[in-house]
Design a protein around this motif. Structure first.
Motif, mmCIF file in Angstrom:
data_model
loop_
_atom_site.group_PDB
_atom_site.id
_atom_site.type_symbol
_atom_site.label_atom_id
_atom_site.label_comp_id
_atom_site.label_asym_id
_atom_site.label_seq_id
_atom_site.Cartn_x
_atom_site.Cartn_y
_atom_site.Cartn_z
ATOM 1 N N VAL A 32 0.730 -1.107 -0.128
ATOM 2 C CA VAL A 32 -0.078 0.123 0.023
ATOM 3 C C VAL A 32 0.934 1.366 -0.012
ATOM 4 O O VAL A 32 0.189 2.454 0.065
ATOM 5 N N LYS A 33 2.119 1.128 0.131
ATOM 6 C CA LYS A 33 2.987 2.501 -0.030
ATOM 7 C C LYS A 33 2.749 3.183 -0.960
ATOM 8 O O LYS A 33 2.638 4.612 -0.863
ATOM 9 N N PRO A 34 2.700 3.101 -2.243
ATOM 10 C CA PRO A 34 2.285 3.946 -3.310
ATOM 11 C C PRO A 34 0.977 4.745 -3.257
ATOM 12 O O PRO A 34 1.112 5.851 -3.436
ATOM 13 N N GLU A 35 -0.089 3.838 -2.612
ATOM 14 C CA GLU A 35 -1.337 4.833 -2.304
ATOM 15 C C GLU A 35 -1.042 5.615 -1.025
ATOM 16 O O GLU A 35 -1.709 6.667 -1.156
ATOM 17 N N ALA A 36 -0.324 5.226 -0.075
ATOM 18 C CA ALA A 36 -0.117 6.140 1.156
ATOM 19 C C ALA A 36 0.546 7.263 0.678
ATOM 20 O O ALA A 36 0.236 8.543 1.123
ATOM 21 N N GLU A 37 1.683 7.298 -0.370
ATOM 22 C CA GLU A 37 2.455 8.404 -0.806
ATOM 23 C C GLU A 37 1.294 9.326 -1.575
ATOM 24 O O GLU A 37 1.388 10.384 -1.183
ATOM 25 N N LYS A 38 0.519 8.703 -2.410
ATOM 26 C CA LYS A 38 -0.501 9.639 -3.227
ATOM 27 C C LYS A 38 -1.332 10.349 -2.083
ATOM 28 O O LYS A 38 -1.671 11.427 -2.278
ATOM 29 N N LYS A 39 -1.966 9.423 -1.131
ATOM 30 C CA LYS A 39 -3.113 10.207 -0.238
ATOM 31 C C LYS A 39 -2.158 11.062 0.827
ATOM 32 O O LYS A 39 -3.003 12.063 0.983
#
Length: 94
Positions: A32-39
């Motif tokens: 989920v790291k890429p999505e956490a960075e986006k959020k």
């Protein structure tokens, strides 16, 4: 993040006790790291469930096989936490 922090207790709406993160929790964090960075609008050099530092994220991650296929989804992120901050419910703005 701890494995038990993402599982609810037998009573709806209550969090279970926290326990040390496992390798499985780190795998979820990695996914989920890429999505956490986006959020958050941030680029995390390190994204470790085991890391001890100055600032922590609380992640709301679900792992489901309801469709017959494993789905891992990041539903929310709470930023600017300290090591001993209590877990708090997420809302639609997290």
């Amino acid at each position: 993040i701890t494995e038990d922090s993402i599982r609810m207790d037998d009573q709806i709406g209550k969090w279970s006790d926290t326990t040390p993160a496992t390798d499985h929790i780190q795998e979820l964090c990695d996914k989920v790291k890429p999505e956490a960075e986006k959020k958050t609008g941030r680029d995390f050099r390190e994204f470790k469930a085991f890391f001890v530092g100055d600032e922590y994220l609380h992640l709301w991650v679900i792992e489901s096989i309801s469709t017959g296929e494993l789905v891992i989804e990041l539903l929310g992120v709470q930023q600017h936490h300290k090591w001993d901050d209590p877990l708090k419910p997420f809302d639609e703005n997290n």
